[in-house]
Each structure stands twice: as structure tokens, then as C-alpha cells.
Design a protein around this motif. Sequence first.
Motif, PDB file in Angstrom:
ATOM      1  N   ARG A 143       0.838  -1.192   0.000  1.00 27.11           N
ATOM      2  CA  ARG A 143       0.000   0.000   0.000  1.00 27.11           C
ATOM      3  C   ARG A 143       0.876   1.246   0.000  1.00 27.11           C
ATOM      4  O   ARG A 143       1.954   1.265   0.596  1.00 27.11           O
ATOM      5  N   SER A 144       0.422   2.268  -0.665  1.00 27.81           N
ATOM      6  CA  SER A 144       1.156   3.528  -0.694  1.00 27.81           C
ATOM      7  C   SER A 144       1.173   4.142   0.706  1.00 27.81           C
ATOM      8  O   SER A 144       0.257   3.926   1.502  1.00 27.81           O
ATOM      9  N   PRO A 145       2.225   4.891   1.058  1.00 29.79           N
ATOM     10  CA  PRO A 145       2.444   5.274   2.457  1.00 29.79           C
ATOM     11  C   PRO A 145       1.419   6.252   3.031  1.00 29.79           C
ATOM     12  O   PRO A 145       1.209   6.254   4.249  1.00 29.79           O
ATOM     13  N   GLU A 146       0.778   7.091   2.228  1.00 23.75           N
ATOM     14  CA  GLU A 146      -0.169   8.077   2.747  1.00 23.75           C
ATOM     15  C   GLU A 146      -1.606   7.751   2.358  1.00 23.75           C
ATOM     16  O   GLU A 146      -2.482   7.713   3.204  1.00 23.75           O
ATOM     17  N   THR A 147      -1.846   7.507   1.074  1.00 25.87           N
ATOM     18  CA  THR A 147      -3.222   7.243   0.627  1.00 25.87           C
ATOM     19  C   THR A 147      -3.607   5.776   0.793  1.00 25.87           C
ATOM     20  O   THR A 147      -4.783   5.430   0.658  1.00 25.87           O
ATOM     21  N   ASN A 228      16.650  -1.044   5.142  1.00 24.72           N
ATOM     22  CA  ASN A 228      17.984  -0.460   5.247  1.00 24.72           C
ATOM     23  C   ASN A 228      18.350   0.395   4.045  1.00 24.72           C
ATOM     24  O   ASN A 228      19.477   0.887   3.949  1.00 24.72           O
ATOM     25  N   ALA A 229      17.419   0.568   3.123  1.00 22.84           N
ATOM     26  CA  ALA A 229      17.629   1.432   1.961  1.00 22.84           C
ATOM     27  C   ALA A 229      17.160   2.842   2.295  1.00 22.84           C
ATOM     28  O   ALA A 229      16.715   3.132   3.412  1.00 22.84           O
ATOM     29  N   SER A 230      17.222   3.728   1.311  1.00 25.10           N
ATOM     30  CA  SER A 230      16.725   5.087   1.533  1.00 25.10           C
ATOM     31  C   SER A 230      15.208   5.114   1.577  1.00 25.10           C
ATOM     32  O   SER A 230      14.605   5.828   2.377  1.00 25.10           O
ATOM     33  N   ALA A 231      14.570   4.341   0.705  1.00 25.36           N
ATOM     34  CA  ALA A 231      13.109   4.254   0.689  1.00 25.36           C
ATOM     35  C   ALA A 231      12.704   3.018  -0.094  1.00 25.36           C
ATOM     36  O   ALA A 231      13.493   2.459  -0.869  1.00 25.36           O
ATOM     37  N   LYS A 232      11.466   2.581   0.111  1.00 24.68           N
ATOM     38  CA  LYS A 232      10.917   1.457  -0.633  1.00 24.68           C
ATOM     39  C   LYS A 232      10.382   1.919  -1.984  1.00 24.68           C
ATOM     40  O   LYS A 232      10.079   3.093  -2.177  1.00 24.68           O
ATOM     41  N   LEU A 233      10.253   0.962  -2.897  1.00 22.34           N
ATOM     42  CA  LEU A 233       9.517   1.208  -4.134  1.00 22.34           C
ATOM     43  C   LEU A 233       8.047   0.895  -3.916  1.00 22.34           C
ATOM     44  O   LEU A 233       7.688   0.096  -3.051  1.00 22.34           O
ATOM     45  N   HIS A 234       7.197   1.526  -4.721  1.00 25.74           N
ATOM     46  CA  HIS A 234       5.748   1.336  -4.600  1.00 25.74           C
ATOM     47  C   HIS A 234       5.124   1.224  -5.979  1.00 25.74           C
ATOM     48  O   HIS A 234       5.524   1.950  -6.904  1.00 25.74           O
ATOM     49  N   PRO A 235       4.114   0.351  -6.139  1.00 26.80           N
ATOM     50  CA  PRO A 235       3.448   0.239  -7.434  1.00 26.80           C
ATOM     51  C   PRO A 235       2.487   1.385  -7.721  1.00 26.80           C
ATOM     52  O   PRO A 235       2.250   1.719  -8.876  1.00 26.80           O
ATOM     53  N   VAL A 236       1.912   1.984  -6.675  1.00 29.74           N
ATOM     54  CA  VAL A 236       0.948   3.078  -6.840  1.00 29.74           C
ATOM     55  C   VAL A 236       1.357   4.231  -5.929  1.00 29.74           C
ATOM     56  O   VAL A 236       1.533   4.037  -4.722  1.00 29.74           O
ATOM     57  N   LEU A 237       1.530   5.416  -6.501  1.00 28.88           N
ATOM     58  CA  LEU A 237       1.855   6.612  -5.717  1.00 28.88           C
ATOM     59  C   LEU A 237       1.032   7.796  -6.225  1.00 28.88           C
ATOM     60  O   LEU A 237       1.124   8.166  -7.394  1.00 28.88           O
ATOM     61  N   LYS A 238       0.230   8.363  -5.343  1.00 32.64           N
ATOM     62  CA  LYS A 238      -0.411   9.645  -5.621  1.00 32.64           C
ATOM     63  C   LYS A 238       0.506  10.749  -5.078  1.00 32.64           C
ATOM     64  O   LYS A 238       1.526  10.478  -4.451  1.00 32.64           O
ATOM     65  N   ARG A 239       0.126  12.020  -5.296  1.00 33.60           N
ATOM     66  CA  ARG A 239       1.028  13.113  -4.916  1.00 33.60           C
ATOM     67  C   ARG A 239       1.404  13.123  -3.441  1.00 33.60           C
ATOM     68  O   ARG A 239       2.592  13.313  -3.099  1.00 33.60           O
ATOM     69  N   PRO A 240       0.466  12.889  -2.500  1.00 33.85           N
ATOM     70  CA  PRO A 240       0.886  12.834  -1.088  1.00 33.85           C
ATOM     71  C   PRO A 240       1.878  11.703  -0.813  1.00 33.85           C
ATOM     72  O   PRO A 240       2.780  11.851   0.009  1.00 33.85           O
ATOM     73  N   ASP A 241       1.701  10.582  -1.527  1.00 29.79           N
ATOM     74  CA  ASP A 241       2.622   9.454  -1.359  1.00 29.79           C
ATOM     75  C   ASP A 241       4.000   9.791  -1.911  1.00 29.79           C
ATOM     76  O   ASP A 241       5.024   9.495  -1.291  1.00 29.79           O
ATOM     77  N   GLU A 242       4.024  10.401  -3.096  1.00 27.22           N
ATOM     78  CA  GLU A 242       5.297  10.756  -3.714  1.00 27.22           C
ATOM     79  C   GLU A 242       6.076  11.737  -2.843  1.00 27.22           C
ATOM     80  O   GLU A 242       7.297  11.635  -2.702  1.00 27.22           O
ATOM     81  N   LYS A 243       5.352  12.687  -2.238  1.00 26.93           N
ATOM     82  CA  LYS A 243       5.998  13.631  -1.323  1.00 26.93           C
ATOM     83  C   LYS A 243       6.644  12.880  -0.158  1.00 26.93           C
ATOM     84  O   LYS A 243       7.801  13.148   0.207  1.00 26.93           O
TER      85      LYS A 243
END
Length: 300
Positions: A143-147, A228-243
Motif C-alpha cells: 500500500r502507498s504510504p499516505e493514501t 535499510n535502503a533510503s526508501a521502498k519502491l511502490h506500485p501506486v503513488l499519488k502526490r501525497p505518497d510521492e511527497k
Amino acid sequence: MKHELHLPAKPERHRRFGSVEAIKGTKPTDKENMSDLQNMPNDYFFNIDHVGVSNVSHPIQIESSAIPHTQTTIGSFSFTTNLDKSRKGINMSRLTEQLQRYHEKNWTVDLNTLKDFTKELADNMEQQSASVSVSFPWYFQRRSPETELPGLMHADIHMKVSYKENTGWAQTVGMTSHVTTLCPCSKEISEYSAHNQRGIISITAHIHDKAEMPDDFKTELLAAAETNASAKLHPVLKRPDEKRVTEQAYENPRFVEDIIRLTAADLYEMDWISAFDIECRNEESIHMHDAVARLSFSKS
């Protein structure tokens, strides 16, 4: 005006392009009377450690603690056994015959069923050892981190089980997954921003002989790489998620050296792992080349 072709019958067309009649043979056609070259005894000079087939593509079922819990994917198999110098070869057809039997029983591919498969393979081939390896894409919901919008990701899994009559089984598992990395040097020297790249983390873990395995080793290895990386990859990102993902990467800059050391620390704390190999490769965004780091560690 339609152009009419005057074609001969199909057998004549084939003959015109080189086909010939079957030759009436004199050799037997029933299996019992055919020569079996592979089983002719003699002194063939050397024992062979591994002989068999590889790159066998086959649908398989796997279980996952992440959604989807049960899934069908495509496995790429390798099946081998040893071969004593007194025998010329193995009956390779038995290898894929056994795979078909397991498929017809609707087997789920995991370490336990691979152990059964490997011992049975050695017994069927009348050899003292056998190895089975399989690699496949494993899908999991993220799931995307915000939405919190869901989508499917995948990582590439590999498993290998070897059996020897006198010593039992040896097992390794591994994963290749993708992450986001942000360059610490770029962040440090720039007035603003920093360049990112996609990192590819590969892990191979050797399993303790009598280890109590986790419910799902796939999710444990994935967490060791991604957290342990900088960030995860995501299949779905809206603008709040991308931020959020962009800011998270900026908050956690990582060199390839940083990633494999931090990942190694997580693997070291996993009791079921006896040794491991890690590689991190960054596909650099401001260079033509990649950055790479490798690390091997044995707890013994």
C-alpha cells in the motif's frame, strides 16, 4: 481480378521442399528391446559431481504470509544428481517425470517439499546425492504510504536443496529486490536536492541444519533489504505518497557500502541463517556506470 494458384496436394508440396518418405528401419521400437547406453557398466575414469537438466520452466504454487497468500507463479528449475564412474550416464527423463508427478499432486513449493523431492530424486536415480534449485517471481501487495492505495510488487526468489546419503540436506534461500537510494555525498555537497538511483539488492542465505525457520523467509529477507535502503519502491503513488517517499529518501541517504553493512546486521540477527552473501548494485542516475558492493559472512 483474383489470381488463381494451382497448388498440388500438401504431401506433394512437402516433397517439393525436401521431405522424403520414412525409411523402414530394422532397430527395435519397443523399450524393452532397445539398447540402454547410459546403463552400460564400464570404467569411465571419473566420478561426476552434478549431472542433470537446467532451465526447466514450470508453473508452481507457493504460499506467502503477505497478500496474496496463495499464488501460482513460474519456477525455473535445475535437477542434478551425482554419477559414479562405473556408469556412463543417468536416465534424464526421470528428472522431469518426477516433476510431473509432483505437479499432478498439486504440490506447494517450499523447503520441506523440496527436501522430499530431492531425496526421492536421489533414490529414483539410484545415486547417493541430488540437488534441486528453483527460482521464481514472488508477488506481494503493497500500500502507498499516505493514501494506502494497494498494488502488487514482486521480488525474485531462489531456493536450493542438496541431499547426500551420508550427511542429509543443505539448504540455501535468497532474494533479489529493488529499492530507492539517495546519494549521501550529493546531499552533503549540494545547496539543495540530491540525486537518487534505483538499487538492486541480492541476498543468499545459508540455513542452519536444525534451524527453526520463520513462517515466511521471503518477508524476512525483503524487510532486511528494504528497511535499510533510503526508501521502498511502490506500485501506486499519488502526490501525497510521492511527497512522503521523496522526503523519506532524503532523510535516509545511503551508499552501497551502507546498505550491505546494514542489511548484514539484520541477517546476522536472524538465528536461522548460518552464513550469507549480499550484493548491492546502484544504477547511477548521474553516471553511465553502476556502483556495486559485495559482502560475505559466516557466523561460524
